[in-house]
Design a protein around this motif. Structure first.
Motif, PDB file in Angstrom:
ATOM      1  N   ASN A  96      -7.668   1.994  -8.634  1.00  0.00           N
ATOM      2  CA  ASN A  96      -7.034   0.689  -8.856  1.00  0.00           C
ATOM      3  C   ASN A  96      -5.637   0.807  -9.452  1.00  0.00           C
ATOM      4  O   ASN A  96      -5.096  -0.169  -9.983  1.00  0.00           O
ATOM      5  N   GLU A 117       1.710   5.969  -4.040  1.00  0.00           N
ATOM      6  CA  GLU A 117       0.368   6.331  -3.604  1.00  0.00           C
ATOM      7  C   GLU A 117      -0.674   5.608  -4.438  1.00  0.00           C
ATOM      8  O   GLU A 117      -0.462   5.324  -5.625  1.00  0.00           O
ATOM      9  N   ALA A 118      -1.793   5.303  -3.803  1.00  0.00           N
ATOM     10  CA  ALA A 118      -2.896   4.645  -4.491  1.00  0.00           C
ATOM     11  C   ALA A 118      -3.753   5.685  -5.189  1.00  0.00           C
ATOM     12  O   ALA A 118      -4.005   6.768  -4.657  1.00  0.00           O
ATOM     13  N   SER A 149      -3.680   4.482   1.335  1.00  0.00           N
ATOM     14  CA  SER A 149      -3.301   5.017   0.026  1.00  0.00           C
ATOM     15  C   SER A 149      -1.825   5.370  -0.084  1.00  0.00           C
ATOM     16  O   SER A 149      -1.422   6.035  -1.039  1.00  0.00           O
ATOM     17  N   VAL A 187      -2.907  -2.560  -7.912  1.00  0.00           N
ATOM     18  CA  VAL A 187      -3.275  -1.957  -6.635  1.00  0.00           C
ATOM     19  C   VAL A 187      -2.070  -1.938  -5.700  1.00  0.00           C
ATOM     20  O   VAL A 187      -1.112  -2.700  -5.859  1.00  0.00           O
ATOM     21  N   LEU A 188      -2.148  -1.060  -4.711  1.00  0.00           N
ATOM     22  CA  LEU A 188      -1.028  -0.836  -3.798  1.00  0.00           C
ATOM     23  C   LEU A 188      -0.643  -2.101  -3.027  1.00  0.00           C
ATOM     24  O   LEU A 188       0.528  -2.324  -2.729  1.00  0.00           O
ATOM     25  N   SER A 243      -1.481   2.436  -9.018  1.00  0.00           N
ATOM     26  CA  SER A 243      -0.438   2.835  -8.076  1.00  0.00           C
ATOM     27  C   SER A 243       0.476   3.833  -8.771  1.00  0.00           C
ATOM     28  O   SER A 243       0.902   3.592  -9.905  1.00  0.00           O
ATOM     29  N   ARG A 255       3.680   0.491   4.698  1.00  0.00           N
ATOM     30  CA  ARG A 255       2.330   0.991   4.390  1.00  0.00           C
ATOM     31  C   ARG A 255       1.887   1.835   5.579  1.00  0.00           C
ATOM     32  O   ARG A 255       1.687   1.341   6.678  1.00  0.00           O
TER      33      ARG A 255
END
Length: 260
Positions: free
Chosen positions: A172, A168-169, A208, A189-190, A174, A204
């Motif tokens: 900035n 999950e995001a 998020s 980042v993701l 993960s 994805r």
């Protein structure tokens, strides 16, 4: 002395490699340290560089974007990477060497010794160029990745990708949710992990969220599409990703059926 630069977006990785080289590798002069490909270009333009310790996965431009300039300036590359994948064998065969994070001191010494001998032999530039181009082509296949190394502040956690339930995001960062209920927060980042992890297994589903289809229990569209994972967590699927997600699930089921 080999004039050398270190290129890595992670501060811990840059500093730890710097000290490892300083303490264990004679004949190496660190001429500069860069946290991006753009900074590395400036160093190559302003210094005569023999050797580059080059990270692969970096935001913006990845390490491969520097290869043409490395060729132009007659600089040799040792890749540093947190990703244990089939393509690493191509690095082993075609580049000077690679170092898998966390970097082992003995492997570092061997890589530097190899670089010193190789550079001393003054190989023809066109042979090296062909080698680097083959390397870049081979590394475009990321389907065989098996483990990733996640920076955790004090070092690295080497994780089998099959132990990742979902990511999950968080701004900035993960956050990796693992099968042992551990959570690891990484300052990347993701999108970077979306590009690295095998797309037939990791999907994805939201800006998020990335889920591992191995842990998908069910999904429904009663109140908007959402997935239920085997650990009991429910995660929403964004509308614009719902169609692609459904296709990925169908493809995943076909692949798993073929395996059995």
């Amino acid at each position: 002395m080999l004039n050398t630069i270190i290129v890595d977006d992670e501060e811990f990785a840059r500093s730890s490699l710097y000290f490892l080289v300083q303490e264990n590798c004679e004949g190496i002069h660190i001429a500069g340290i860069a946290k991006s490909v753009a900074e590395a270009r400036l160093l190559l333009s302003n210094h005569q560089i023999d050797l580059i310790f080059l990270d692969i996965a970096m935001p913006g431009e990845n390490g491969f974007e520097l290869i043409p300039l490395a060729q132009q300036y007659n600089a040799h590359v040792i890749f540093t990477t947190a990703y244990d994948q089939y393509a690493l064998r191509a690095i082993k065969a075609n580049a000077l060497d690679y170092l898998l994070k966390p970097i082992d001191i003995d492997e570092l010494k061997l890589a530097v010794e190899k670089a010193d001998k190789y550079i001393a032999l003054n190989k023809k530039e066109n042979n090296r160029n062909d080698s680097l181009q083959n390397l870049a082509n081979n590394l475009s296949d990321r389907s065989e990745i098996r483990k990733i190394s996640l920076p955790n502040g004090q070092g690295y956690s080497l994780i089998d990708i099959n132990d990742i339930i979902h990511i999950e995001a968080d701004s900035n960062y993960s956050v990796f949710h693992l099968v042992n209920q551990e959570r690891i927060t990484v300052s990347k980042v993701l999108k970077e992990y979306e590009e690295i992890l095998p797309e037939q297994q990791f999907v994805r589903i939201h800006k998020s969220s990335i889920v591992n289809l191995n842990y998908l229990k069910e999904y429904n569209s009663k109140n908007g599409v959402e997935v239920l994972l085997k650990n009991g967590e429910k995660i929403a699927v964004s509308r614009r990703r719902a169609s692609d997600f459904a296709e990925k699930v169908k493809s995943y089921i076909r692949i798993e059926s073929d395996k059995s």
